[in-house]
Design a protein around this motif. Sequence first.
Motif, PDB file in Angstrom:
ATOM      1  N   LEU A 883     -44.736  18.270   2.162  1.00 28.47           N
ATOM      2  CA  LEU A 883     -45.776  17.692   1.288  1.00 28.47           C
ATOM      3  C   LEU A 883     -45.227  17.174  -0.027  1.00 28.47           C
ATOM      4  O   LEU A 883     -45.879  17.303  -1.039  1.00 28.47           O
ATOM      5  CB  LEU A 883     -46.845  18.754   0.991  1.00 28.47           C
ATOM      6  CG  LEU A 883     -47.810  19.109   2.095  1.00 28.47           C
ATOM      7  CD1 LEU A 883     -48.613  20.324   1.698  1.00 28.47           C
ATOM      8  CD2 LEU A 883     -48.756  17.958   2.368  1.00 28.47           C
ATOM      9  N   MET A 897     -56.122  22.598  -0.050  1.00 23.83           N
ATOM     10  CA  MET A 897     -56.363  21.177   0.178  1.00 23.83           C
ATOM     11  C   MET A 897     -55.336  20.437  -0.660  1.00 23.83           C
ATOM     12  O   MET A 897     -55.078  20.789  -1.797  1.00 23.83           O
ATOM     13  CB  MET A 897     -57.768  20.792  -0.271  1.00 23.83           C
ATOM     14  CG  MET A 897     -58.831  21.170   0.727  1.00 23.83           C
ATOM     15  SD  MET A 897     -58.662  20.315   2.300  1.00 23.83           S
ATOM     16  CE  MET A 897     -59.250  18.698   1.855  1.00 23.83           C
ATOM     17  N   TYR A 898     -54.788  19.425  -0.072  1.00 24.09           N
ATOM     18  CA  TYR A 898     -53.728  18.732  -0.773  1.00 24.09           C
ATOM     19  C   TYR A 898     -54.250  17.405  -1.255  1.00 24.09           C
ATOM     20  O   TYR A 898     -54.792  16.628  -0.485  1.00 24.09           O
ATOM     21  CB  TYR A 898     -52.533  18.528   0.155  1.00 24.09           C
ATOM     22  CG  TYR A 898     -52.266  19.721   1.015  1.00 24.09           C
ATOM     23  CD1 TYR A 898     -52.000  20.953   0.431  1.00 24.09           C
ATOM     24  CD2 TYR A 898     -52.335  19.647   2.380  1.00 24.09           C
ATOM     25  CE1 TYR A 898     -51.793  22.059   1.205  1.00 24.09           C
ATOM     26  CE2 TYR A 898     -52.124  20.754   3.165  1.00 24.09           C
ATOM     27  CZ  TYR A 898     -51.852  21.962   2.570  1.00 24.09           C
ATOM     28  OH  TYR A 898     -51.655  23.056   3.338  1.00 24.09           O
ATOM     29  N   SER A 899     -54.080  17.143  -2.527  1.00 24.57           N
ATOM     30  CA  SER A 899     -54.528  15.865  -3.024  1.00 24.57           C
ATOM     31  C   SER A 899     -53.524  14.806  -2.594  1.00 24.57           C
ATOM     32  O   SER A 899     -52.336  15.076  -2.443  1.00 24.57           O
ATOM     33  CB  SER A 899     -54.640  15.909  -4.529  1.00 24.57           C
ATOM     34  OG  SER A 899     -53.434  16.328  -5.071  1.00 24.57           O
ATOM     35  N   THR A 900     -54.001  13.622  -2.381  1.00 18.75           N
ATOM     36  CA  THR A 900     -53.109  12.548  -1.975  1.00 18.75           C
ATOM     37  C   THR A 900     -53.065  11.519  -3.084  1.00 18.75           C
ATOM     38  O   THR A 900     -53.871  11.540  -4.001  1.00 18.75           O
ATOM     39  CB  THR A 900     -53.635  11.836  -0.713  1.00 18.75           C
ATOM     40  OG1 THR A 900     -54.673  10.954  -1.135  1.00 18.75           O
ATOM     41  CG2 THR A 900     -54.173  12.794   0.289  1.00 18.75           C
ATOM     42  N   THR A 901     -52.127  10.639  -2.966  1.00 14.55           N
ATOM     43  CA  THR A 901     -52.062   9.568  -3.941  1.00 14.55           C
ATOM     44  C   THR A 901     -53.325   8.730  -3.893  1.00 14.55           C
ATOM     45  O   THR A 901     -53.631   8.011  -4.830  1.00 14.55           O
ATOM     46  CB  THR A 901     -50.854   8.669  -3.636  1.00 14.55           C
ATOM     47  OG1 THR A 901     -50.837   8.427  -2.243  1.00 14.55           O
ATOM     48  CG2 THR A 901     -49.557   9.317  -4.043  1.00 14.55           C
ATOM     49  N   LEU A 902     -54.059   8.826  -2.790  1.00 14.52           N
ATOM     50  CA  LEU A 902     -55.292   8.056  -2.687  1.00 14.52           C
ATOM     51  C   LEU A 902     -56.371   8.598  -3.601  1.00 14.52           C
ATOM     52  O   LEU A 902     -57.196   7.865  -4.107  1.00 14.52           O
ATOM     53  CB  LEU A 902     -55.823   8.110  -1.242  1.00 14.52           C
ATOM     54  CG  LEU A 902     -55.030   7.392  -0.176  1.00 14.52           C
ATOM     55  CD1 LEU A 902     -55.644   7.650   1.184  1.00 14.52           C
ATOM     56  CD2 LEU A 902     -55.025   5.902  -0.464  1.00 14.52           C
ATOM     57  N   LEU A 912     -52.076   6.130  -6.887  1.00 14.21           N
ATOM     58  CA  LEU A 912     -51.660   4.996  -6.061  1.00 14.21           C
ATOM     59  C   LEU A 912     -51.216   3.841  -6.965  1.00 14.21           C
ATOM     60  O   LEU A 912     -50.230   3.155  -6.676  1.00 14.21           O
ATOM     61  CB  LEU A 912     -52.818   4.558  -5.157  1.00 14.21           C
ATOM     62  CG  LEU A 912     -52.407   3.731  -3.954  1.00 14.21           C
ATOM     63  CD1 LEU A 912     -51.501   4.523  -3.043  1.00 14.21           C
ATOM     64  CD2 LEU A 912     -53.629   3.258  -3.195  1.00 14.21           C
ATOM     65  N   MET A 944     -37.314  13.579  -1.079  1.00 15.84           N
ATOM     66  CA  MET A 944     -38.736  13.283  -1.035  1.00 15.84           C
ATOM     67  C   MET A 944     -39.338  13.935   0.203  1.00 15.84           C
ATOM     68  O   MET A 944     -38.653  14.589   0.967  1.00 15.84           O
ATOM     69  CB  MET A 944     -38.968  11.782  -1.004  1.00 15.84           C
ATOM     70  CG  MET A 944     -38.738  11.152   0.349  1.00 15.84           C
ATOM     71  SD  MET A 944     -39.112   9.408   0.385  1.00 15.84           S
ATOM     72  CE  MET A 944     -40.864   9.404   0.065  1.00 15.84           C
ATOM     73  N   ARG A 945     -40.613  13.687   0.387  1.00 15.34           N
ATOM     74  CA  ARG A 945     -41.286  14.320   1.509  1.00 15.34           C
ATOM     75  C   ARG A 945     -40.893  13.648   2.825  1.00 15.34           C
ATOM     76  O   ARG A 945     -40.388  12.529   2.834  1.00 15.34           O
ATOM     77  CB  ARG A 945     -42.786  14.238   1.334  1.00 15.34           C
ATOM     78  CG  ARG A 945     -43.419  12.932   1.719  1.00 15.34           C
ATOM     79  CD  ARG A 945     -44.921  13.159   1.849  1.00 15.34           C
ATOM     80  NE  ARG A 945     -45.676  11.956   1.788  1.00 15.34           N
ATOM     81  CZ  ARG A 945     -46.036  11.261   2.865  1.00 15.34           C
ATOM     82  NH1 ARG A 945     -45.653  11.645   4.054  1.00 15.34           N
ATOM     83  NH2 ARG A 945     -46.767  10.179   2.755  1.00 15.34           N
ATOM     84  N   GLY A 946     -41.121  14.376   3.886  1.00 11.48           N
ATOM     85  CA  GLY A 946     -40.870  13.803   5.193  1.00 11.48           C
ATOM     86  C   GLY A 946     -39.406  13.795   5.568  1.00 11.48           C
ATOM     87  O   GLY A 946     -39.016  13.143   6.514  1.00 11.48           O
TER      88      GLY A 946
END
Lengths: 1074, 476
Positions: A883, A897-902, A912, A944-946
């Motif tokens: 994450l 709950m994970y906030s997203t850049t969205l 974003l 970074m992530r991923g």
Amino acid sequence: MKNLNSQPALPVTGRRYWRSLDELADTPEFKEWLHREFPQGASELEDGSSRRHFLKIMSASFALAGVAVMGSGCRRPEEKLVPYGQQPENYTFGTAEYFATAMPTRTGAVPLVAKSYEGRPIKVEGNALFPNGNGGTDRFAQASVLDLYDVDRARRFTSAGNKVARADALAFLDTLAQKFAANQGEGLALLAESSTSPSRARLQKIIAGKYPKAQWFTYDAVDSGIHQRAATQAFGQPVKPVFNFDQAAIIVSLDADFLGGEDDLHNHIRKFAASRKPGPNMNRLYAVESLFTLTGAGADHRLRVAAGAVAGIASGILNLLVQDSAGTSLSSMKATAELDRWMLTCAKDLAANRGKVLVVAGQRQPLEVHLLAHAINTALDSIGTTVTLISAPESAGLDAKSFAAATPDTLVILGGNPVYNLNWSPKQKPATVVRLGYYEDETAEKSDWNFPATHFLESWGDATTSDGTLVPVQPLIQPLFDGLTELEFLARLAGETQTNPCDIVRATVGLGEEAWKKFLFNGFLAATPVTLSSPKLVQTFSQLKQLAAGVTKPAPTAGSLEVVFYRDAKADDGRYANNGWLQELPEPVTKMTWDNAVLVSRKTAQDLGVANGDIVEITLNGRTVSGPIWTQPGMADYSLGLALGYGRDKAGRVGTGVGFNAYKIFNGSYVEAGATLKKTGGTYVLACTQHHWSMEGRPAVRESNLEQFAKDFDYDKGYSEPPPPVVQSLYPNPLDAAKKTALHQWGMTIDLNACVGCGTCVMACQSENNIPIVGKDQVKRGREMHWLRIDRYFTADPVKRKPADAYQTDENQQFAEWIDDVQAVNQPMLCQMCETAPCESVCPVNATVHDQEGLNVMAYNRCIGTRYCSNNCPYKVRRFNYLDFNKRPLTELKGTMYSTTLTHKTDGQWDLIRWWNDPNSGMRTEDEWDLIKLSKNPDVTVRMRGVMEKCTYCTQRIEHAKIAQKAKAGASDNVRLSEAAGTVPKTACQQACPAGAIVFGDVSDPTSQVSVLKQGLRNYSVLEELLTKPRTTYLARIRNPNPDMPDYRNWPYSHDEYEKFSGETTEPAPKGNS
Amino acid sequence: MSESLEHLKSLAAPAELRRAPVVEGNRGLGWLTDKLSVFAEGKIPRWWWILFLPAAFAATVIFPTCLFYQVFTGVGVWGNNHPVMWGLDIVNFIWWVGVAHAGTLISALLFLTKQHWRTTIGRMAEAMTVFSVMMAGLYPAIHVGRAWFDWFMFPVPNSNGLWPQFRSPLMWDVFAVNTYLVVSSLFFFMGMIPDFAVLRDRATTRLRKGIFSFLAMGWTGSARQWHHYEKAYVVLCGLCTLLVFTVSSIVGLDFCTAQIAGWHATIFPLYFVIGAVFCGFGMVLVILIPLRKWCGLEQVITLSHIDKVAKLALVSGLIIDYIYLMEFFIAWYSGDQYERWVFGHRLFGHTYMVLGWILIGINVCVTQLLWFKKVRANLAWLFIIGVLINIGMWTERFVIVVGSLYQEFLPANWGKYMPTMWDIGLYIGTLGAFFMLYLLFVKFLPMIAISEVKGVMPEADPHHPLGGANKEGGHE
């Protein structure tokens, strides 16, 4: 251009520091400078910095923006570099500099060398020059760097909750000084934590002299001063003991967790490991304890008793020894009860090793037990060999008990957090509470004036190590937030003219210029402390026996439980609660993160009808506290283990609300009887990094007993499955050809016999390799990022295990009987650098490949995150960044709950859009961001992530060494690193390990230490039957049990378990001894 | 005429040996054309809306929400964790690949073996293939940590000289799934060309005419066109049949090239092919049984066809059972402690034993019901069995993927896996997308291969008394 200001303001060490990059970057001068093409000369900079200094700072701060930006490893970093107009002399940009300093602890100090890049310390190592050291440190020292860059540390001076200017705050101190100078300190009280700083002691004396009516209280929530007090009382002189575990053949720990929870850990572990080498001189450790500690895990014989019974056992052993010396030979004595036999055999062993025994009582135990320990040591002529008594000044000042009764007018709190850990609630609130603190914490809330304290890496100071050596504390960076050191604060309070802490220290140390420089360079002052040679016990044996009887408590029962309060391995007394690295470090024994729990034994849990995660209410002396239950194998029955240091109300974004506050029922005594426990009905989820306790008979950790080992038994053959026949592969490994031409072949060995599982390596790895923390919720999901973890297995008599146990879920092992009496083993597990690595062949994009020197390397830029490599890794040492843990805001550490850049906003702007403007911007606020940038190691990519990541054998260190060697070699072809020349680098874990368990080196060099170790009998590979050919191998663990003990076994439990599991027998092994 | 008919009848085989007619009711070709085109031309029935709306909601709301949230936030929103790095993402991938397989098998393999009954259900099965391969292909693409770098997996020539790693089975997957998608789409589309022409010719509006003219690609039904068409069809059938075996084999290789106990077995390629076929037949049952009723196709998709599908499901199910038996036997026989542990825990390990028994209960026990003719003739039963087979095969994939990862070599790493709402949401989203596409197909495209069915009608036989040779046009 001419340097107009050629005399720098702070020429003290030849190095200069700045306070904060923000401060510099925000000054109008700098902004103006930015907008001009050419700066108009250095005359504008009149703050005492030279022009050269200024340029250096500028380039450094811009370099930071470019080099250390988060995620830059995976994206093209945005580079803003201002090149030097003129290269500073003797300075190479990008090259680390090292300074000796020390981290003060309660009763000593850890001598350190701090690594600094462009003026920011990023890593600490032990001072290898220190005469009594090996460069090892402890986990707190390794994690301390993070505290320096803590977003939540106190950053402002406040009065009545409002920010005030630094000058105003200092002026207030001057008024206090004037006031108390006039009334001789009437109504002034100071509350400080213990310190070994001679300068502070000097200032304390000055204050006592100037303000004779002032009161000085010293308190520690976790009191380690008991060793000194006990020795002083036992021998009638002001001395403190130094325990020389390396000199001891027989060690008896009376509830002393000297390998895990006591102060001065790194020294204890180093010395213990030194005498633990398998062979005729291997030490033997008896542990008597209630909690299962690392010391118990390392013990050859562990007696599981309530903490209140330890005094009785100590007195029993002493009694036996006294009888022995009085003429009744121990060998003629017989004992029937198991406990009596244990004591008798132990006493026999002690008596047989006269002069080489070390009995040590724990910090938790009452003073009387310490006296008994000294008595046994004295009776067996071991004072002077295993215990050195060095004269130490008695700490001046009153204790916490008298503090409770004091009614000062003005209270000055130096560090410490009495509101939290002393249950101090000012009933008759003093008119003014002045606090110098590192955080705006619980106590700061109740204080009228708050002064931000400096980190030790920002401070001038001094300290005395446990063996009496004076060490300097020198700053690596100007205080980031204008904090004050304790010395400066006290000097101002005392109305001294000399308030510069550096001058104060120099005045205390009193060295000439050259000697002072050498002192700072070396990081210690070689001096021989005065030792007490012929000690005499003050108390007689009969007196001791009476004292022991006084503190021996009746065995606890389900209705009257015993509570043991212990220093937490991570939060300490709560001071490190906001340190995310430590919070996420798995507790060495329970492997729990982000929490403390009520530790109970299986039987206790069963009798009280509770299970893991049940929230219970503990009542002790009329006070209650609630916390979750955790069944701990090896715990004494009806004993509750409560870790101090959690449940902070105001620790910061990381530490607030983590765990429960055991101080609520703590009143200064670490072992208390008569507690009751009630189930509240609630449940709580604990985040543990290792769920399964048993090794299930798999030969991950191999063990033997010294006796078997000494028979020159072919350990590997006997223990493991028969070695697989050497199969010639149809496809020759192309890397084998590379072996012939590559300059080095890296490899590692980890000595399981030396490793105690303290976790220092994990912290060192985290610090060195920019490993992010993930938060409790993510740990619970098994997503912690540690590249190096310590596997801890419990093994037990396989007879006690039922066949059904194997099919139970991990949650059910808490009810299994086998966990009552266990042995434990620790195994550091990191990338094994397999020669035929299973991870490499399955990566679809070639992101993980092998290099010629035998490293299994990761190309983070290439990784797309299919995670197949991790699935195929039998050791499961690859970690996946699920994450974007580097960019996640600290406030999300506890959320699910994970906030997203969205959806997420940072500093009032949609993420974003921030990302669109600058892909390297994260979801952290600017203040977090800036400090995080400072804290990262610029040599290591921030992932970074991923992306999959894993141990690299500290490839950045290897490359540094190779480059340095190439530069040195010049035209010659002498580019090979060699251990003989001292050019082979150390990995971070190796360097930090106080036990020296980890050895890294070139396996193609037959003389290297690692090659020699790999030739040894104890060397083995984990899961070698999979033919992965790991480069990291382990040295089997050897136990040294006493054949006469009632709990003696020919083989360790793990071996028996293996036999049962695999159906193979090595040798008829008589169980137990009658 | 009637005399000769009587004569012919006397020559015919006894009733019990006679093959069931492909289309019941002894109807003519004209009736057949009307019957098969009318659904695509008529009004949209209510049941279609009832099914379509929730499917479309899942496909257009749940699906993108879960997808974007995952891609923007990270794989961490799913339940995947440290020992279990693959969870529902890969389970669903294999499941969808499996669903895809029966379609091709029915269509292509049965064509090659000249099974006439396939013509009535082949098209519907092919559509199932195409749409489920789409769903399957999506999972590997988005399950990775950095989906925007998926192109690293394709052999794109680049200045860095970086290539994918051809040793990795995931690489093979990329090729296999993409080839399968391309070939099965082509096969699907090409098969429909003559039928597009039928719909074009029957079209009553300009719009319909325009669309179907475009899709029919100028089909006139000339002998030359038929000649080329049938040759191409045979070639594609051959390719498709091969792909049925290779694609699932490669998905199987994803696992068996790993060295995890529970994955590392040579039986996996076969295991996955048969598993896929079994699962696909289950899905065929689930789709056919309601559709034949609601679309009024009982005489075209006859009980005899359903019976045959059920028999094939039984056969593939029995092979699966044999493979289970072998897996457990080999785990025991190998003496490998890790294998034994994993397989022991599939059935008795308390964490996932329920799934293990669901697996046995459905794939081994429920399948045996298909031995009984009464069950095979009972549509309600068959529908339930079809649903159960899909659940059972989903469970099997879960057990293989998660059940092998959660407790492997070093006990210190053991963990558990529990999907989150985002895992499940994405699965619901793909189900929605699949059914939405399928319903659109059913409503607007020829769901039964009109020309092929006509081709296997008795009338189409030149030697049939009613055949084209005797009676012009073959119409009644």
